[in-house]
Design an enzyme around this catalytic site. Structure first.
Site, PDB file in Angstrom:
ATOM      1  N   HIS A   1      -1.890  20.706 -49.459  1.00 24.19           N
ATOM      2  CA  HIS A   1      -2.999  19.995 -48.797  1.00 24.19           C
ATOM      3  C   HIS A   1      -4.012  20.951 -48.148  1.00 24.19           C
ATOM      4  CE1 HIS A   1      -1.190  16.136 -49.491  1.00 24.19           C
ATOM      5  NE2 HIS A   1      -0.114  16.422 -48.782  1.00 24.19           N
TER       6      HIS A   1
ATOM      7  N   ASP B   1       4.355  16.934 -56.750  1.00 16.46           N
ATOM      8  CA  ASP B   1       4.629  16.309 -55.452  1.00 16.46           C
ATOM      9  C   ASP B   1       4.091  14.868 -55.458  1.00 16.46           C
ATOM     10  OD1 ASP B   1       5.164  17.286 -52.323  1.00 16.46           O
ATOM     11  OD2 ASP B   1       3.685  15.654 -52.473  1.00 16.46           O
TER      12      ASP B   1
HETATM   13  C1  6XA Z   1       0.993  11.855 -43.674  1.00 20.07           C
HETATM   14  C2  6XA Z   1       1.915  12.257 -44.772  1.00 20.07           C
HETATM   15  C3  6XA Z   1       1.888  13.720 -45.054  1.00 20.07           C
HETATM   16  C4  6XA Z   1       2.484  13.987 -46.410  1.00 20.07           C
HETATM   17  C5  6XA Z   1       2.781  15.421 -46.621  1.00 20.07           C
HETATM   18  C6  6XA Z   1       3.323  15.699 -47.977  1.00 20.07           C
HETATM   19  N1  6XA Z   1       1.394  12.260 -42.389  1.00 20.07           N
HETATM   20  N2  6XA Z   1       2.513  16.200 -48.871  1.00 20.07           N
HETATM   21  O1  6XA Z   1       4.471  15.521 -48.320  1.00 20.07           O
HETATM   22  O2  6XA Z   1       2.876  16.552 -50.085  1.00 20.07           O
HETATM   23 ZN    ZN Z   2       4.236  15.231 -50.571  1.00 21.29          ZN
END
Ligand code: 6XA
Ligand code: ZN
Length: 342
Positions: free
Chosen positions: A160, A196
């Site tokens: 991210h 993912d």
């Molecule tokens: C929102 C969810 C964050 C997801 C993080 C994740 N707080 N990204 O697993 O691949």
């Molecule tokens: Zn994820």
């Protein structure tokens, strides 16, 4: 297959996040990496190596220098301002606000360098981020040196994180850094395959205008799933990158049958691109029992993912991303790797 792992990840623990209206302990917790490491051992996947420390020069090839300079200062600035608990942003320069003026206080800087409140800091967070980067770089070096594959047991994850922002548990984009490093080491083309559950918005942002790094992303449809504001099928790259970004958004409830069709399609596009090396953003939050995700993959499906990726016949770097069903995270993540090796 060699695994690279650092115990320094554990200093990034006890951080808090906002979930459903409450500040709760983060789902992205140290036991995740420990359980995966334990499974690597019990499955005898191969040796577990400690990373070599790398200067941040390779990170600066995909991240903005001022962002990288900011990360180690977060906790000291937070403490110096008299605060305790987790450092979490709460104001962002969204539409109608100034995103071009770098502010001066820690609360403002946290918002300036993030897209959500999901990448919080505690005392050991920077050391964990740096160790995760070192893990990715060391594992990339193993692949570059000629091994068929390596596993970067990164924590915190990275996909991210964009050129100048953190979010969603991610700070430095380990897979993007490794992909760029392969390019800088002479690879003509590199593919990133992100399996993912969540769209790798940071990876997409970093390479969106580039034709030399292909980005393929399988994930929950952003119309209804985090990160919500990127990851649609019509995002195909721009400029020289036109056609080299491919998104596969899928609905809640997606199980192996549909998910594996998307994987097959992505693998076809990857083979047509003919990269020298593949970086896999390996998240196992597609699992049916994942506490924050909505796909329905089963533990028996993960070795099949590894097998499919192995059939590409390319040097492969696995970079750990998400997965929060800790009881099965080792079985599922290492399942991909043993499937690859079989
Ligand atoms: C929102 C969810 C964050 C997801 C993080 C994740 N707080 N990204 O697993 O691949
Ligand atoms: Zn994820």
């Amino acid at each position: 297959m060699k695994t690279v792992y650092s115990p320094l990840h554990a200093g990034h623990g006890g951080q808090m996040e906002l979930v459903a209206g409450a500040i709760v302990p983060g789902f992205e917790k140290p036991s995740r990496a420990e359980i995966i490491r334990g499974r690597v051992e019990s499955e005898k996947l191969g040796p577990i190596l400690t990373p070599v420390s790398h200067p941040l020069a390779a990170a600066a090839r995909v991240h903005r220098q001022d962002y990288l300079d900011f990360l180690p200062t977060v906790w000291p600035l937070w403490e110096a301002s008299g605060k305790s608990g987790s450092a979490i942003p709460f104001t962002w320069p969204t539409r109608g606000l100034r995103g071009d003026v770098r502010p001066k206080t820690i609360d403002a800087l946290l918002g300036y360098y993030s897209f959500d409140g999901g990448a919080s800091f505690v005392k050991g967070t920077w050391e964990a981020i740096k160790s995760s980067y070192d893990v990715a770089m060391t594992a990339a070096g193993i692949v570059k040196a000629g091994e068929r594959a390596a596993f970067a047991l990164c924590r915190p994850p990275g996909h991210h994180a964009g050129a100048a922002f953190m979010g969603g548990y991610c700070y430095i984009n380990n897979a993007a850094v490794a992909a760029q490093w392969f390019r800088d080491q002479g690879a003509a083309r590199v593919s990133i395959l992100d399996v993912d559950y969540h769209h790798g918005n940071g990876t997409q942002e970093i390479f969106y205008r580039r034709g030399d790094v292909q980005v393929l992303n399988l994930h929950g449809d952003p119309m209804t799933e985090y990160p919500f504001f990127l990851g649609h099928a019509d995002e195909r790259g721009a400029g020289e990158g036109e056609g080299f970004n491919q998104n596969y958004p899928m609905p809640f409830g997606t199980s192996w049958e549909r998910w594996s069709e998307a994987l097959d399609d992505a693998c076809g596009k990857l083979l047509a691109y003919a990269p020298d090396v593949v970086a896999v953003s390996l998240g196992v939050d597609t699992f049916e029992k994942d506490p924050i995700s909505q796909f329905k993959l089963k533990s028996a499906d993960y070795p099949k993912i590894g097998k499919r990726i192995a059939a590409l016949g390319l040097p492969t770097l696995f970079v750990m991303e998400g997965g929060y069903a800790v009881d099965e995270i080792g079985i599922n993540a290492v399942g991909v790797l043993t499937g690859f090796e079989s």
